[in-house]
Design an enzyme around this catalytic site. Structure first.
Site, mmCIF file in Angstrom:
data_model
loop_
_atom_site.group_PDB
_atom_site.id
_atom_site.type_symbol
_atom_site.label_atom_id
_atom_site.label_comp_id
_atom_site.label_asym_id
_atom_site.label_seq_id
_atom_site.Cartn_x
_atom_site.Cartn_y
_atom_site.Cartn_z
ATOM 1 N N ARG A 237 29.160 -102.316 -32.285
ATOM 2 C CA ARG A 237 28.146 -101.385 -31.800
ATOM 3 C C ARG A 237 28.236 -101.251 -30.281
ATOM 4 O O ARG A 237 28.758 -102.132 -29.587
ATOM 5 C CB ARG A 237 26.747 -101.839 -32.219
ATOM 6 C CG ARG A 237 26.294 -103.116 -31.580
ATOM 7 C CD ARG A 237 24.863 -103.479 -31.989
ATOM 8 N NE ARG A 237 24.738 -103.682 -33.423
ATOM 9 C CZ ARG A 237 24.071 -102.861 -34.231
ATOM 10 N NH1 ARG A 237 23.472 -101.790 -33.753
ATOM 11 N NH2 ARG A 237 23.996 -103.121 -35.509
ATOM 12 N N ALA A 258 36.308 -101.996 -30.122
ATOM 13 C CA ALA A 258 35.299 -102.711 -29.338
ATOM 14 C C ALA A 258 34.129 -101.797 -28.949
ATOM 15 O O ALA A 258 34.141 -100.589 -29.199
ATOM 16 C CB ALA A 258 35.946 -103.315 -28.100
ATOM 17 N N HIS A 259 33.128 -102.389 -28.293
ATOM 18 C CA HIS A 259 31.910 -101.671 -27.945
ATOM 19 C C HIS A 259 32.188 -100.503 -26.991
ATOM 20 O O HIS A 259 33.045 -100.580 -26.115
ATOM 21 C CB HIS A 259 30.890 -102.629 -27.317
ATOM 22 C CG HIS A 259 31.336 -103.243 -26.018
ATOM 23 N ND1 HIS A 259 32.245 -104.263 -25.955
ATOM 24 C CD2 HIS A 259 31.006 -102.948 -24.747
ATOM 25 C CE1 HIS A 259 32.442 -104.595 -24.698
ATOM 26 N NE2 HIS A 259 31.709 -103.812 -23.947
ATOM 27 N N ASN A 260 31.450 -99.418 -27.217
ATOM 28 C CA ASN A 260 31.457 -98.216 -26.373
ATOM 29 C C ASN A 260 32.725 -97.382 -26.471
ATOM 30 O O ASN A 260 32.881 -96.408 -25.732
ATOM 31 C CB ASN A 260 31.223 -98.564 -24.892
ATOM 32 C CG ASN A 260 29.932 -99.304 -24.651
ATOM 33 O OD1 ASN A 260 29.006 -99.215 -25.454
ATOM 34 N ND2 ASN A 260 29.862 -100.049 -23.567
ATOM 35 N N SER A 278 34.953 -99.484 -24.060
ATOM 36 C CA SER A 278 34.724 -98.306 -23.223
ATOM 37 C C SER A 278 35.944 -97.422 -23.023
ATOM 38 O O SER A 278 35.931 -96.532 -22.173
ATOM 39 C CB SER A 278 34.164 -98.724 -21.849
ATOM 40 O OG SER A 278 32.933 -99.402 -22.007
#
Length: 363
Positions: A237, A258-260, A278
């Site tokens: 998330r 991974a996140h973002n 990201s």
């Protein structure tokens, strides 16, 4: 249940010859094919195997003489591997998930279950979750609070869907896939060694003890239509905003997002590949097995990443990348060729040194 040759030809857009009413129940390699199997002999190299098996029908290469090969029927297709996708879809019975809701399933009273959904044993569906029409959810899957899953989804055994995850239609998740776990997001009270190394490219003024404090994940995951996840693949998330996966993406087993991360449409990731936090990718990215994208990168459309390649900087659209660190594929291949030449070059330099030394001694 079997299919007549004529029905298979229509489904594949193939040209059929011979006994069109012959019934086919499965597909097999030529040497292992039985009398009710369709032998997959799309290349002349596989033709010899037909005599070893018992197939009465086969998919053949263009121009093949099916009568001389002892067959009763044959199919001809312009693109064999693409035809294989349609044939396997036709013959695949899919997992057995009984219609309706199994008595052992635990479903919150506020959850909404679409018409025609099939929910297997020991499934848990949380508060306010929404399950689309005709979804099939196998044993021991869990869907957390306020998650939304579109129509015609297939969640196999042990899939985990986290809180507030939003998934489009025709989603497929293989056993053990996890969508919506917390991402790796930690911070230190003082500037960490990682931050210092990043800014100094390896120089460290002081090495000191440090501890990590979690940055909680307030975002979730948003997934488009027609996305497929392999076994034990994980999508984290987002920290504040959602991690996003575009429609049509296909992820193999043991991949990690991974996140973002924001992933474009129709991307393909082979096993054990990953995208760090990201990073944003364009559409139609292809990543070979065990390849990786570092964090906070911009990857353009139609990029192809070779297996085991590690991308540490932005990549322009249309590039094919290879190596560690990743460079253009042609540059990596040329570098590898030069690397293989090094022993010979060293030997030549040694001979030249000897010659120069002898010349200097003679003067």
């Amino acid at each position: 249940m079997g299919y007549r040759i004529a029905e298979i030809a229509e489904a594949l857009g193939a040209r059929a010859e011979g006994a069109l009413d012959l019934v086919i129940e499965g597909a097999a390699e030529p040497a292992q094919a039985g009398p009710t199997d369709l032998a997959l002999a799309m290349d002349p190299r596989y033709g010899e195997g037909l005599a070893q098996g018992a197939a009465q029908a086969a998919i053949l290469w263009e121009g093949a003489d099916w009568r001389a090969l002892g067959l009763a029927a044959a199919l001809f297709v312009p693109r064999p591997r693409y035809a294989l996708s349609g044939l396997t879809r036709l013959l695949d019975p899919g997992p057995e998930i009984a219609p309706g809701i199994h008595p052992s399933a635990v479903i919150d009273a506020t959850a909404e279950i679409g018409a025609g959904a099939a929910i297997g044993p020991f499934v848990v569906i949380g508060r306010g979750a929404q399950i689309g029409a005709n979804a099939r959810i196998a044993a021991h899957a869990t869907i957390a609070e306020e998650a939304r899953i579109g129509a015609d989804a297939l969640l196999l055994a042990g899939v985990r869907i986290g809180a507030r995850v939003v998934i489009g239609d025709r989603f497929i998740a293989q056993p053990g896939a996890v969508v919506g776990a917390d991402g790796l997001s930690f911070v230190t009270p003082e500037k960490s060694g990682v931050e210092e190394v990043r800014s100094s490219l390896g120089q460290r003024s002081e090495i000191r003890a440090q501890s990590w404090t979690r940055i909680h994940s307030l975002g979730s995951v948003a997934i488009g239509d027609d996305v497929e996840l392999g076994a034990n693949t994980c999508i984290d998330r987002g920290t504040i905003r959602d991690t996003e996966i575009g429609s049509g993406c296909k992820l193999d087993n043991l991949c990690h997002i991974a996140h973002n991360v924001v992933m474009g449409r129709d991307c393909l990731m082979a096993a054990q590949s990953g995208i760090a936090g990201s990073t944003r990718t364009g559409d139609r990215l292809v990543m070979g097995g065990q390849s990786g994208l570092a964090d906070n990168l911009q990857i353009g459309d139609d990029v192809i990443i070779a297996a085991a390649t590690k991308v540490l900087s932005n990549v322009a659209s249309g590039r094919a990348m290879m190596g560690y660190p990743a460079v253009k594929m042609e540059s990596n291949i040329e570098s590898y060729k030069n690397l293989r030449r090094l022993p010979r070059l060293f030997a030549q330099v040694a001979e030249l040194q000897k010659a120069v030394s002898k010349l200097a001694q003679s003067e």
